[in-house]
Design a protein around this motif. Structure first.
Motif, PDB file in Angstrom:
ATOM      1  N   VAL A  31      -4.851  18.723  -5.640  1.00 16.60           N
ATOM      2  CA  VAL A  31      -3.772  18.246  -4.772  1.00 16.60           C
ATOM      3  C   VAL A  31      -2.802  19.385  -4.498  1.00 16.60           C
ATOM      4  O   VAL A  31      -1.588  19.213  -4.467  1.00 16.60           O
ATOM      5  CB  VAL A  31      -3.049  17.013  -5.354  1.00 16.60           C
ATOM      6  CG1 VAL A  31      -3.976  15.820  -5.345  1.00 16.60           C
ATOM      7  CG2 VAL A  31      -2.532  17.284  -6.761  1.00 16.60           C
ATOM      8  N   MET A  32      -3.386  20.565  -4.294  1.00 15.02           N
ATOM      9  CA  MET A  32      -2.558  21.733  -3.986  1.00 15.02           C
ATOM     10  C   MET A  32      -3.160  22.475  -2.797  1.00 15.02           C
ATOM     11  O   MET A  32      -4.364  22.378  -2.542  1.00 15.02           O
ATOM     12  CB  MET A  32      -2.500  22.663  -5.205  1.00 15.02           C
ATOM     13  CG  MET A  32      -1.847  22.007  -6.430  1.00 15.02           C
ATOM     14  SD  MET A  32      -2.055  22.980  -7.943  1.00 15.02           S
ATOM     15  CE  MET A  32      -0.791  24.211  -7.735  1.00 15.02           C
ATOM     16  N   ASN A  33      -2.319  23.209  -2.099  1.00 15.30           N
ATOM     17  CA  ASN A  33      -2.815  24.060  -1.028  1.00 15.30           C
ATOM     18  C   ASN A  33      -3.459  25.302  -1.653  1.00 15.30           C
ATOM     19  O   ASN A  33      -3.248  25.604  -2.827  1.00 15.30           O
ATOM     20  CB  ASN A  33      -1.682  24.440  -0.067  1.00 15.30           C
ATOM     21  CG  ASN A  33      -1.163  23.242   0.709  1.00 15.30           C
ATOM     22  OD1 ASN A  33       0.011  22.880   0.602  1.00 15.30           O
ATOM     23  ND2 ASN A  33      -2.027  22.606   1.483  1.00 15.30           N
ATOM     24  N   TYR A  48      -5.510   9.604  -2.409  1.00 18.39           N
ATOM     25  CA  TYR A  48      -5.681  10.192  -3.735  1.00 18.39           C
ATOM     26  C   TYR A  48      -6.762   9.533  -4.589  1.00 18.39           C
ATOM     27  O   TYR A  48      -7.515  10.226  -5.267  1.00 18.39           O
ATOM     28  CB  TYR A  48      -4.315  10.275  -4.449  1.00 18.39           C
ATOM     29  CG  TYR A  48      -3.416  11.183  -3.631  1.00 18.39           C
ATOM     30  CD1 TYR A  48      -3.441  12.552  -3.809  1.00 18.39           C
ATOM     31  CD2 TYR A  48      -2.657  10.677  -2.566  1.00 18.39           C
ATOM     32  CE1 TYR A  48      -2.708  13.398  -2.989  1.00 18.39           C
ATOM     33  CE2 TYR A  48      -1.917  11.513  -1.743  1.00 18.39           C
ATOM     34  CZ  TYR A  48      -1.948  12.872  -1.957  1.00 18.39           C
ATOM     35  OH  TYR A  48      -1.238  13.707  -1.132  1.00 18.39           O
ATOM     36  N   THR A  79       4.311  21.933  -5.447  1.00 24.79           N
ATOM     37  CA  THR A  79       5.578  21.744  -6.148  1.00 24.79           C
ATOM     38  C   THR A  79       5.407  21.681  -7.664  1.00 24.79           C
ATOM     39  O   THR A  79       6.179  22.273  -8.407  1.00 24.79           O
ATOM     40  CB  THR A  79       6.242  20.440  -5.665  1.00 24.79           C
ATOM     41  OG1 THR A  79       6.563  20.617  -4.294  1.00 24.79           O
ATOM     42  CG2 THR A  79       7.502  20.116  -6.444  1.00 24.79           C
ATOM     43  N   ILE A 126       5.218  22.169   1.117  1.00 29.71           N
ATOM     44  CA  ILE A 126       6.459  22.925   1.224  1.00 29.71           C
ATOM     45  C   ILE A 126       6.305  24.258   0.491  1.00 29.71           C
ATOM     46  O   ILE A 126       6.838  25.276   0.916  1.00 29.71           O
ATOM     47  CB  ILE A 126       7.622  22.059   0.709  1.00 29.71           C
ATOM     48  CG1 ILE A 126       7.838  20.953   1.744  1.00 29.71           C
ATOM     49  CG2 ILE A 126       8.897  22.868   0.507  1.00 29.71           C
ATOM     50  CD1 ILE A 126       8.355  19.669   1.218  1.00 29.71           C
ATOM     51  N   THR A 127       5.519  24.257  -0.574  1.00 27.40           N
ATOM     52  CA  THR A 127       5.227  25.518  -1.259  1.00 27.40           C
ATOM     53  C   THR A 127       4.382  26.408  -0.350  1.00 27.40           C
ATOM     54  O   THR A 127       4.623  27.616  -0.246  1.00 27.40           O
ATOM     55  CB  THR A 127       4.483  25.240  -2.584  1.00 27.40           C
ATOM     56  OG1 THR A 127       5.070  24.103  -3.215  1.00 27.40           O
ATOM     57  CG2 THR A 127       4.579  26.426  -3.513  1.00 27.40           C
ATOM     58  N   ARG A 128       3.404  25.811   0.348  1.00 23.95           N
ATOM     59  CA  ARG A 128       2.549  26.569   1.278  1.00 23.95           C
ATOM     60  C   ARG A 128       3.386  27.275   2.334  1.00 23.95           C
ATOM     61  O   ARG A 128       3.260  28.483   2.545  1.00 23.95           O
ATOM     62  CB  ARG A 128       1.555  25.603   1.938  1.00 23.95           C
ATOM     63  CG  ARG A 128       0.710  26.199   3.055  1.00 23.95           C
ATOM     64  CD  ARG A 128      -0.093  25.086   3.769  1.00 23.95           C
ATOM     65  NE  ARG A 128      -0.909  25.612   4.852  1.00 23.95           N
ATOM     66  CZ  ARG A 128      -0.449  25.877   6.069  1.00 23.95           C
ATOM     67  NH1 ARG A 128       0.832  25.685   6.364  1.00 23.95           N
ATOM     68  NH2 ARG A 128      -1.264  26.345   6.992  1.00 23.95           N
ATOM     69  N   ARG A 152       8.707  14.820   5.942  1.00 23.62           N
ATOM     70  CA  ARG A 152       7.322  14.456   5.631  1.00 23.62           C
ATOM     71  C   ARG A 152       7.241  12.987   5.224  1.00 23.62           C
ATOM     72  O   ARG A 152       6.305  12.276   5.606  1.00 23.62           O
ATOM     73  CB  ARG A 152       6.805  15.380   4.522  1.00 23.62           C
ATOM     74  CG  ARG A 152       5.314  15.331   4.314  1.00 23.62           C
ATOM     75  CD  ARG A 152       4.845  16.493   3.446  1.00 23.62           C
ATOM     76  NE  ARG A 152       5.304  16.378   2.074  1.00 23.62           N
ATOM     77  CZ  ARG A 152       5.151  17.332   1.153  1.00 23.62           C
ATOM     78  NH1 ARG A 152       4.551  18.470   1.452  1.00 23.62           N
ATOM     79  NH2 ARG A 152       5.587  17.150  -0.071  1.00 23.62           N
ATOM     80  N   GLU A 185      -8.415  22.599   0.601  1.00 22.03           N
ATOM     81  CA  GLU A 185      -7.375  22.526  -0.434  1.00 22.03           C
ATOM     82  C   GLU A 185      -8.024  22.498  -1.811  1.00 22.03           C
ATOM     83  O   GLU A 185      -9.227  22.263  -1.940  1.00 22.03           O
ATOM     84  CB  GLU A 185      -6.534  21.255  -0.264  1.00 22.03           C
ATOM     85  CG  GLU A 185      -5.732  21.235   1.024  1.00 22.03           C
ATOM     86  CD  GLU A 185      -4.574  20.246   0.945  1.00 22.03           C
ATOM     87  OE1 GLU A 185      -3.768  20.335  -0.003  1.00 22.03           O
ATOM     88  OE2 GLU A 185      -4.480  19.385   1.834  1.00 22.03           O
ATOM     89  N   LEU A 206      -2.658  19.019   3.843  1.00 19.85           N
ATOM     90  CA  LEU A 206      -1.318  18.480   3.622  1.00 19.85           C
ATOM     91  C   LEU A 206      -0.320  19.632   3.834  1.00 19.85           C
ATOM     92  O   LEU A 206      -0.459  20.679   3.199  1.00 19.85           O
ATOM     93  CB  LEU A 206      -1.242  17.938   2.187  1.00 19.85           C
ATOM     94  CG  LEU A 206      -0.089  17.050   1.727  1.00 19.85           C
ATOM     95  CD1 LEU A 206       1.226  17.811   1.617  1.00 19.85           C
ATOM     96  CD2 LEU A 206       0.092  15.833   2.601  1.00 19.85           C
ATOM     97  N   VAL A 263      -1.316  26.335  -4.750  1.00 20.57           N
ATOM     98  CA  VAL A 263       0.150  26.260  -4.675  1.00 20.57           C
ATOM     99  C   VAL A 263       0.618  24.836  -4.380  1.00 20.57           C
ATOM    100  O   VAL A 263       0.027  24.113  -3.590  1.00 20.57           O
ATOM    101  CB  VAL A 263       0.727  27.254  -3.625  1.00 20.57           C
ATOM    102  CG1 VAL A 263       0.059  28.620  -3.727  1.00 20.57           C
ATOM    103  CG2 VAL A 263       0.633  26.731  -2.207  1.00 20.57           C
TER     104      VAL A 263
HETATM  105  C1  LIG Z   1       1.754  17.283  -2.295  1.00 13.97           C
HETATM  106  C2  LIG Z   1       0.485  17.977  -1.942  1.00 13.97           C
HETATM  107  C3  LIG Z   1       0.396  19.372  -1.779  1.00 13.97           C
HETATM  108  C4  LIG Z   1       1.542  20.300  -2.080  1.00 13.97           C
HETATM  109  O1  LIG Z   1       2.678  20.075  -1.312  1.00 13.97           O
HETATM  110  P1  LIG Z   1       4.094  20.639  -1.802  1.00 13.97           P
HETATM  111  O2  LIG Z   1       5.049  20.148  -0.791  1.00 13.97           O
HETATM  112  O3  LIG Z   1       3.981  22.113  -1.828  1.00 13.97           O
HETATM  113  O4  LIG Z   1       4.307  20.086  -3.171  1.00 13.97           O
HETATM  114  C5  LIG Z   1      -0.802  19.906  -1.351  1.00 13.97           C
HETATM  115  N1  LIG Z   1      -1.881  19.137  -1.130  1.00 13.97           N
HETATM  116  C6  LIG Z   1      -1.843  17.804  -1.297  1.00 13.97           C
HETATM  117  C7  LIG Z   1      -3.053  17.009  -1.009  1.00 13.97           C
HETATM  118  C8  LIG Z   1      -0.662  17.186  -1.705  1.00 13.97           C
HETATM  119  O5  LIG Z   1      -0.627  15.864  -1.888  1.00 13.97           O
END
Ligand SMILES: *Cc1c(COP(=O)(O)O)cnc(C)c1O
Length: 403
Positions: free
Chosen positions: A264-266, A231, A345, A294-296, A124, A261, A291, A343
């Motif tokens: 900043v999480m899925n 961001y 990191t 990796i958790t998604r 990524r 989303e 985005l 979800v």
């Molecule tokens: C980093 C991020 C995520 C989560 O991604 P992970 O790899 O699971 O930490 C989700 N949405 C956005 C906008 C992000 O920047």
């Protein structure tokens, strides 16, 4: 690659010569084997785990390498954590040529530091670097450096379950000129911050305010890359949501208010199937507005695994599909919306208690444990894999390999 000079030398050294002449001809790639290590003379005092605030404390060292358009990547260094000195005209300040990653190192019962699927972070990072036309970077070399860095700063990983060392690999454009053009110079740095649970209240569910007047990402944009410029535009809507008493923004897209989303999480929803055969696990598809977390992808993979389902007595079907606020409202009205999950990191999985939309709240069932059955099962499994308490498809990588 057509390099004529050494091709005419037919001895067994020719491949070495060819390699040398290729390197002479172009900027050097990042090479972890050239690592220089300077350890701090004044190690900092550790902060007691319960006093840690996310991203406020940094470990003793950092990784730094710089890219020059002629010579290429410098020998990477691990050295004491310190401020950077940059020209004020640098591309990163003027045009936001900043990209980053977020990943964590965990210690398991054996005391060994581990990373969770770090090769996905590196791929990524390479995509983000390419999207912003920064000088090319080999993520596999970055990962070797990170493993060494984690070994050196291992004392910064609190030996408390749920704690970890948050790593922030960053690449910035350092071209020192105002012309609006790609940065031909760059700096890679990686810093590390000991981290406790992202939401200090523990598993307290979070509230979301669905927002349609500000858009986080759109097809053809950069929403699918972890680039700094994504961001800052989210901070104002986040402030407005906070003022109205919500924890995070739920980002929508399009006339039909597609759910994309959360902060900043899925975002996932768990919906009772109409045919009564278990639960649907639904998240938005990777159409450029999402985005690729990796958790998604880990949640999707676990939820679709029959071993995971059996272990947790769950019947799940996973779907990456478009869904809208109207769908959420309908599922809620039908009593089928059983969980909504954020979800990523930093927090792994947080459950959602309510979603504000058009002056009303869509409320979700409260679960005594703070997470519903699907969220809890996923969270427990991911934490166990991350901390090396369980093995799962080679997802947890010990930092002592390949060095
Ligand atoms: C980093 C991020 C995520 C989560 O991604 P992970 O790899 O699971 O930490 C989700 N949405 C956005 C906008 C992000 O920047």
């Amino acid at each position: 690659m057509a390099i004529e000079t050494s091709a005419s030398v037919p001895d067994e050294n020719s491949s070495h010569l060819q390699k040398a002449s290729v390197q002479d001809a172009g900027p050097a790639p990042l090479d972890a084997s050239k690592l220089k290590i300077t350890l701090t003379q004044s190690p900092k005092a550790l902060v007691p785990p319960e006093q840690l605030r996310f991203g406020h404390t940094f470990s003793d060292h950092m990784i730094v390498a710089t890219y020059d358009p002629v010579t290429g990547w410098s020998a990477p260094e691990i050295k004491p954590y310190a401020p950077l000195t940059l020209d004020p005209s640098s591309s990163c300040f003027q045009y936001c040529t900043n990209v980053f990653e977020g990943m964590k190192a965990y210690v398991g019962p054996d005391g060994k530091p581990r990373l969770f699927r770090p090769e996905l972070n590196m791929r990524r990072l390479e995509r983000s670097v390419a999207r912003f036309a920064l000088p090319p970077l080999d993520g596999d070399e970055v990962l070797k450096l990170i493993k060494r860095f984690v070994q050196i700063d291992v004392r910064w990983i609190p030996a408390v379950p749920g704690y970890s060392l948050y790593l922030r690999p960053t690449v910035i454009g350092t071209r020192a000129a105002l012309g609006v053009t790609a940065s031909d110079s760059a700096m890679l740095f990686v810093i590390a911050s000991p981290a406790g649970p992202y939401f200090p209240q523990g598993l307290r569910p979070i509230s979301l305010l669905a927002v349609s007047d500000c858009v986080r990402a759109w097809p053809g944009g950069t929403g699918s890359d972890k680039v700094g410029g994504n961001y800052a535009p989210g901070f104002l809507p986040q402030k407005i949501a906070a003022k109205q008493g919500y924890d995070q923004v739920l980002w929508l897209f399009g006339e039909d208010n597609r759910v994309t989303e959360a902060g900043v999480m899925n975002f996932f929803v768990i919906v009772k199937r109409e045919d009564g055969d278990g639960l649907d696990v639904i998240t938005a598809p990777l159409d450029g507005t999402i985005l690729p977390g990796i958790t998604r992808t880990s949640c999707l993979s676990l939820a679709s695994s029959s071993a995971f389902q059996k272990e947790n007595s769950l019947r799940l079907q996973t779907h990456e599909r478009v869904f809208t606020m109207a769908d959420l409202a309908q599922w809620s009205a039908q009593g089928r919306l059983v969980e909504a999950l954020s979800v990523g990191t930093a927090a792994i999985i947080a459950s959602v208690s309510k979603i504000g939309w058009k002056g009303k709240d869509i409320t979700l069932p409260l679960h005594e444990a703070g997470l519903g059955p699907v969220g809890m099962a996923l969270r427990k499994k991911i934490a166990a894999i991350q901390e090396g308490r369980e093995e799962w498809e080679g997802w947890s990588i010990a930092c002592d390999r390949e060095l």
